[in-house]
Scaffold this motif. Sequence first.
Motif, PDB file in Angstrom:
ATOM      1  N   PRO A   1      22.928 -13.228  16.944  1.00 33.83           N
ATOM      2  CA  PRO A   1      22.741 -14.233  15.887  1.00 33.83           C
ATOM      3  C   PRO A   1      24.048 -14.725  15.259  1.00 33.83           C
ATOM      4  N   GLU A   2      25.099 -13.922  15.334  1.00 39.66           N
ATOM      5  CA  GLU A   2      26.381 -14.323  14.751  1.00 39.66           C
ATOM      6  C   GLU A   2      27.086 -15.334  15.653  1.00 39.66           C
ATOM      7  N   MET A   3      27.867 -16.190  15.003  1.00 36.04           N
ATOM      8  CA  MET A   3      28.704 -17.150  15.732  1.00 36.04           C
ATOM      9  C   MET A   3      30.152 -16.904  15.323  1.00 36.04           C
ATOM     10  N   TYR A   4      30.962 -16.517  16.292  1.00 36.40           N
ATOM     11  CA  TYR A   4      32.369 -16.237  16.063  1.00 36.40           C
ATOM     12  C   TYR A   4      33.224 -17.131  16.947  1.00 36.40           C
ATOM     13  N   VAL A   5      34.412 -17.463  16.453  1.00 32.74           N
ATOM     14  CA  VAL A   5      35.423 -18.156  17.250  1.00 32.74           C
ATOM     15  C   VAL A   5      36.742 -17.417  17.067  1.00 32.74           C
ATOM     16  N   ALA A   6      37.584 -17.502  18.053  1.00 29.60           N
ATOM     17  CA  ALA A   6      38.904 -16.883  17.971  1.00 29.60           C
ATOM     18  C   ALA A   6      39.967 -17.969  17.854  1.00 29.60           C
ATOM     19  N   VAL A   7      40.981 -17.671  17.051  1.00 31.13           N
ATOM     20  CA  VAL A   7      42.145 -18.554  16.916  1.00 31.13           C
ATOM     21  C   VAL A   7      43.367 -17.666  16.755  1.00 31.13           C
ATOM     22  N   ASN A   8      44.300 -17.839  17.656  1.00 30.48           N
ATOM     23  CA  ASN A   8      45.578 -17.111  17.595  1.00 30.48           C
ATOM     24  C   ASN A   8      45.395 -15.603  17.451  1.00 30.48           C
ATOM     25  N   GLY A   9      44.453 -15.057  18.209  1.00 34.17           N
ATOM     26  CA  GLY A   9      44.258 -13.616  18.247  1.00 34.17           C
ATOM     27  C   GLY A   9      43.350 -13.040  17.183  1.00 34.17           C
ATOM     28  N   LYS A  10      42.908 -13.862  16.251  1.00 36.08           N
ATOM     29  CA  LYS A  10      41.993 -13.399  15.202  1.00 36.08           C
ATOM     30  C   LYS A  10      40.611 -14.002  15.452  1.00 36.08           C
ATOM     31  N   ILE A  11      39.578 -13.244  15.084  1.00 32.28           N
ATOM     32  CA  ILE A  11      38.205 -13.689  15.265  1.00 32.28           C
ATOM     33  C   ILE A  11      37.624 -14.032  13.893  1.00 32.28           C
ATOM     34  N   TYR A  12      37.044 -15.232  13.809  1.00 37.10           N
ATOM     35  CA  TYR A  12      36.491 -15.734  12.552  1.00 37.10           C
ATOM     36  C   TYR A  12      34.983 -15.950  12.667  1.00 37.10           C
ATOM     37  N   ASP A  13      34.276 -15.682  11.570  1.00 39.70           N
ATOM     38  CA  ASP A  13      32.831 -15.852  11.505  1.00 39.70           C
ATOM     39  C   ASP A  13      32.525 -17.277  11.037  1.00 39.70           C
ATOM     40  N   VAL A  14      31.842 -18.059  11.887  1.00 38.65           N
ATOM     41  CA  VAL A  14      31.426 -19.419  11.527  1.00 38.65           C
ATOM     42  C   VAL A  14      29.905 -19.516  11.426  1.00 38.65           C
TER      43      VAL A  14
ATOM     44  N   MET B   1      36.683  -3.631  11.392  1.00 43.31           N
ATOM     45  CA  MET B   1      37.095  -4.839  12.101  1.00 43.31           C
ATOM     46  C   MET B   1      36.779  -4.695  13.586  1.00 43.31           C
ATOM     47  N   LEU B   2      36.265  -5.762  14.158  1.00 43.06           N
ATOM     48  CA  LEU B   2      35.943  -5.779  15.579  1.00 43.06           C
ATOM     49  C   LEU B   2      37.196  -5.943  16.423  1.00 43.06           C
ATOM     50  N   ARG B   3      37.120  -5.430  17.617  1.00 49.03           N
ATOM     51  CA  ARG B   3      38.141  -5.670  18.638  1.00 49.03           C
ATOM     52  C   ARG B   3      37.369  -6.115  19.875  1.00 49.03           C
ATOM     53  N   LEU B   4      37.442  -7.408  20.192  1.00 50.90           N
ATOM     54  CA  LEU B   4      36.652  -7.972  21.277  1.00 50.90           C
ATOM     55  C   LEU B   4      37.542  -8.601  22.335  1.00 50.90           C
ATOM     56  N   THR B   5      37.129  -8.452  23.582  1.00 53.18           N
ATOM     57  CA  THR B   5      37.765  -9.186  24.678  1.00 53.18           C
ATOM     58  C   THR B   5      37.139 -10.582  24.707  1.00 53.18           C
ATOM     59  N   PRO B   6      37.741 -11.523  25.407  1.00 56.68           N
ATOM     60  CA  PRO B   6      37.122 -12.842  25.535  1.00 56.68           C
ATOM     61  C   PRO B   6      35.697 -12.762  26.108  1.00 56.68           C
ATOM     62  N   ALA B   7      35.456 -11.857  27.048  1.00 53.22           N
ATOM     63  CA  ALA B   7      34.118 -11.708  27.629  1.00 53.22           C
ATOM     64  C   ALA B   7      33.112 -11.214  26.589  1.00 53.22           C
ATOM     65  N   GLN B   8      33.540 -10.323  25.718  1.00 56.34           N
ATOM     66  CA  GLN B   8      32.659  -9.832  24.660  1.00 56.34           C
ATOM     67  C   GLN B   8      32.431 -10.898  23.594  1.00 56.34           C
ATOM     68  N   LEU B   9      33.462 -11.660  23.287  1.00 51.24           N
ATOM     69  CA  LEU B   9      33.355 -12.726  22.292  1.00 51.24           C
ATOM     70  C   LEU B   9      32.291 -13.742  22.691  1.00 51.24           C
ATOM     71  N   LYS B  10      32.145 -14.014  23.967  1.00 54.30           N
ATOM     72  CA  LYS B  10      31.185 -15.009  24.453  1.00 54.30           C
ATOM     73  C   LYS B  10      29.761 -14.730  23.990  1.00 54.30           C
ATOM     74  N   HIS B  11      29.438 -13.478  23.706  1.00 55.52           N
ATOM     75  CA  HIS B  11      28.085 -13.117  23.275  1.00 55.52           C
ATOM     76  C   HIS B  11      27.811 -13.497  21.823  1.00 55.52           C
ATOM     77  N   TYR B  12      28.862 -13.793  21.069  1.00 57.02           N
ATOM     78  CA  TYR B  12      28.709 -14.180  19.666  1.00 57.02           C
ATOM     79  C   TYR B  12      28.617 -15.700  19.570  1.00 57.02           C
ATOM     80  N   ASN B  13      27.597 -16.234  20.213  1.00 53.75           N
ATOM     81  CA  ASN B  13      27.432 -17.677  20.338  1.00 53.75           C
ATOM     82  C   ASN B  13      26.234 -18.222  19.568  1.00 53.75           C
ATOM     83  N   GLY B  14      25.564 -17.356  18.789  1.00 51.00           N
ATOM     84  CA  GLY B  14      24.392 -17.778  18.045  1.00 51.00           C
ATOM     85  C   GLY B  14      23.112 -17.712  18.849  1.00 51.00           C
TER      86      GLY B  14
END
Length: 79
Positions: free
Chosen positions: A18-31, A1-14
Motif C-alpha cells: 500500500p505504501e508508495m516510495y520513491v528514491a532520490v540520491n540514495g534516500k527513499i521518500y514516502d509519497v 529506517m529501511l534499507r532497500l535495493t532497487p528491486a525491493q523498492l519496486k514493490h512500494y508502488n501502491g
Amino acid sequence: MLRLTPAQLKHYNGKDKPEMYVAVNGKIYDVTHVKQWATGSHHGHKPGTDLSEAIQHAPHKTKVLKWLKCVGTLVKPNK
C-alpha cells in the motif's frame, strides 16, 4: 529506517504494497499521502522507482524533498 535495493523498492508502488516510495540520491521518500501522487503516478513517473535523474529536470528540482518523510536508504544489491 529501511534499507532497500532497487528491486525491493519496486514493490512500494501502491499496488504490491500500500505504501508508495520513491528514491532520490540514495534516500527513499514516502509519497503515499502526497496528493500529486494520488493517482499512482506523477507527471508520468511511477512510485517504486529511483527518480534521481528525473528530478534534476523538474522545475522544483530537489526543493520538494524537504516536505517528504525520508523512510530509508537505497542500497546496491548484493552480488
